[in-house]
Enzyme design. Structure first.
Site, PDB file in Angstrom:
ATOM      1  N   GLY A   1       0.817  -1.229   0.000  1.00 60.39           N
ATOM      2  CA  GLY A   1       0.000   0.000   0.000  1.00 60.39           C
ATOM      3  C   GLY A   1       0.837   1.260   0.000  1.00 60.39           C
ATOM      4  O   GLY A   1       0.359   2.327   0.385  1.00 60.39           O
TER       5      GLY A   1
ATOM      6  N   GLY B   1       2.042   4.267   3.657  1.00 60.41           N
ATOM      7  CA  GLY B   1       1.386   3.132   4.310  1.00 60.41           C
ATOM      8  C   GLY B   1       0.111   3.584   4.987  1.00 60.41           C
ATOM      9  O   GLY B   1      -0.056   4.752   5.342  1.00 60.41           O
TER      10      GLY B   1
ATOM     11  N   LYS C   1       5.572  16.923  -3.095  1.00 64.42           N
ATOM     12  CA  LYS C   1       5.886  17.104  -1.670  1.00 64.42           C
ATOM     13  C   LYS C   1       6.903  18.222  -1.454  1.00 64.42           C
ATOM     14  O   LYS C   1       6.769  18.992  -0.507  1.00 64.42           O
ATOM     15  CB  LYS C   1       6.374  15.780  -1.090  1.00 64.42           C
ATOM     16  CG  LYS C   1       5.246  14.744  -1.012  1.00 64.42           C
ATOM     17  CD  LYS C   1       5.773  13.364  -0.763  1.00 64.42           C
ATOM     18  CE  LYS C   1       4.654  12.335  -0.638  1.00 64.42           C
ATOM     19  NZ  LYS C   1       5.144  10.956  -0.676  1.00 64.42           N
TER      20      LYS C   1
ATOM     21  N   GLU D   1       1.476   4.837  -5.368  1.00 64.00           N
ATOM     22  CA  GLU D   1       0.299   5.557  -5.841  1.00 64.00           C
ATOM     23  C   GLU D   1      -0.528   4.637  -6.739  1.00 64.00           C
ATOM     24  O   GLU D   1      -0.019   3.636  -7.257  1.00 64.00           O
ATOM     25  CB  GLU D   1       0.732   6.772  -6.663  1.00 64.00           C
ATOM     26  CG  GLU D   1       1.495   7.816  -5.887  1.00 64.00           C
ATOM     27  CD  GLU D   1       0.698   8.374  -4.731  1.00 64.00           C
ATOM     28  OE1 GLU D   1      -0.341   8.992  -4.957  1.00 64.00           O
ATOM     29  OE2 GLU D   1       1.117   8.181  -3.580  1.00 64.00           O
TER      30      GLU D   1
HETATM   31  N1  HSE Z   1       3.262   6.832  -2.937  1.00 63.25           N
HETATM   32  C1  HSE Z   1       3.665   7.631  -1.841  1.00 63.25           C
HETATM   33  C2  HSE Z   1       5.056   7.195  -1.393  1.00 63.25           C
HETATM   34  C3  HSE Z   1       2.657   7.502  -0.726  1.00 63.25           C
HETATM   35  O1  HSE Z   1       5.481   6.106  -1.799  1.00 63.25           O
HETATM   36  O2  HSE Z   1       5.730   7.926  -0.680  1.00 63.25           O
HETATM   37  C4  HSE Z   1       2.849   8.462   0.399  1.00 63.25           C
HETATM   38  O3  HSE Z   1       2.711   9.788   0.003  1.00 63.25           O
END
Ligand code: HSE
Length: 412
Positions: free
Chosen positions: A182, A298, A200, A185
């Site tokens: 999980g 997660g 981010k 994305e």
């Molecule tokens: N897909 C993102 C990651 C989920 O792997 O960091 C958390 O933002």
């Protein structure tokens, strides 16, 4: 009693329900109110859950319900999340989101609406999953001028790089495991190509410097060109390769902002951040370096950050929190070619001895790297620090002698 709605019942949404239920008593005590989920919006069916009766498919039920004070948006993506969140704020409801795509693209506008309406728009979970980083930058480090924010901002790519380097797993196996856990994305190319980390760093830079940085302004590369030979060269150099997001203040009106795989020395604490862990280093002029570390993706870590924001909203129903930044402007982020860096350059050449002489003549004090994994006729070196555009011009000037295989920045 405060009634909330949750929009989205994927990995994070189901985690939010789970955390609110498992920790119900302590959350009620901390919020000084009972928090009750009235609706869960999702187009899919979820039969057989103890809370199946809460599911709705019509957003209007939420936005038109005066009993709903706080809406949690964990749908992800820009549409329809942007429309729904905006309408909730305009209808007088505070919003908590984990949606980095939304905040990176529309955060300035949504914060402005929240300010005008005296509501909260909170997004702690949008960066670093369960790591508290938004609130500490906005609040605890408010007395600092922040000179730089950098870090490992994507759990999936860090997990893949770690599994490939330390366990010899293939890229596809590591990605499949990241999906199963999980972390990835819905479209994992957003992780692999650096878009998620870009969103981010946009959020962190906007927050740290008070002006919106848009994803399109950030030079972004992912990890797909990183090979096991690059990893071996990095090891020979005394470091590792990590996908880094970095925002550096140049002056009050300009910023450097980049996402790319970079070589980091083993002495740098970021080099030891492995698996799904993320770390954010914030350089303040009063604090010096502050590092935030924890699980960056997660179900439950991310849900934990969402629920903490819900508690904050409930405790501040009539008083806005501190988050805000101004709108962005087109020339705020400098062209990456103007930034200062050293480069790792890996090339093919017909004549290694001649190439070495030429490289020394062109760059001066270079460090040549050697590793057993390299093919014959490869020459790899690290340039001295210089303006990125100038360094690239010099590399191009050697194109009759050198065929570039890969170029990466050195993270200082
Ligand atoms: N897909 C993102 C990651 C989920 O792997 O960091 C958390 O933002």
């Amino acid at each position: 009693m405060i009634k909330i709605a949750i929009m989205g019942h994927g990995t994070v949404g189901s985690g939010v329900v789970e955390v609110l239920s498992t920790n119900h008593a302590s959350i009620t005590a901390k919020a000084a109110e009972e928090i009750q989920i009235k609706y869960i919006l999702d187009l899919k069916e979820f039969p057989g859950l103890p809370y199946s009766d809460l599911f709705i498919k019509d957003f209007d039920l939420i936005v038109n319900d005066p009993e709903i004070d706080v809406v949690v948006e964990v749908m992800g993506g820009l549409n329809p999340a942007y429309d729904f969140v905006k309408r909730c704020l305009l209808a007088g409801k505070s919003v908590v989101t984990s949606n980095k795509e939304l905040v990176a693209a529309k955060g300035g506008e949504l914060l402005q609406i929240a300010r005008e309406k005296n509501l909260n728009f909170l997004f702690e979970a949008s960066v670093g999953g369960g790591i508290p980083v938004i609130r500490p930058i906005a609040q605890c480090m408010a007395a600092n001028e922040i000179t730089e924010v950098l870090g490992i901002l994507n759990g999936t790519t860090n997990f893949i790089l770690t599994k490939m380097i330390k366990e010899g797993m293939s890229f596809d196996e590591a990605l499949a495991l990241a999906k199963a856990n999980g972390y990835a994305e819905a479209d994992p190319s957003a992780d692999i190509e650096g878009k998620d980390a870009c969103r981010k760093i946009c959020i962190l830079a906007s927050l740290a410097y008070g002006r919106h940085v848009f994803p399109a302004q950030v030079s972004t590369e992912g990890i797909s060109r990183v090979s096991s030979v690059d990893v071996a060269y990095a090891n020979a150099w005394g470091g590792v390769i990590k996908l880094i997001g970095r925002a550096k203040k140049i002056d009050p009106n300009s910023l450097e902002c980049v996402v790319a795989p970079m070589l980091i020395r083993n002495e740098n604490p970021l080099s030891t951040v492995d698996d799904v862990f993320n770390a954010v280093v914030v350089r303040g002029n009063a604090t010096g370096d502050v590092m935030f570390y924890g699980k960056g993706a997660g179900k439950l870590p991310t849900a934990s950050a969402v629920v903490a924001d819900v508690i904050d909203c409930v405790k501040h129903m009539k008083a806005r929190k501190y988050l805000f930044w101004e709108d962005g402007c087109p020339d705020y982020v400098i062209d990456q070619d103007q930034s200062s860096t050293a480069l790792y350059v890996r090339c093919k050449t017909a004549d290694c001895e001649k190439a070495e002489v030429l490289i020394r003549d062109t760059f001066g004090d270079v460090e040549f790297l050697f590793c057993r994994e390299a093919a014959a006729h490869e020459i790899t070196f690290v340039t001295p620090q210089g303006q990125e555009g100038e360094l690239k011009k010099k590399i191009k000037s050697l194109s009759t002698m050198l065929e570039v295989i890969n170029i990466m920045r050195i993270c200082d």
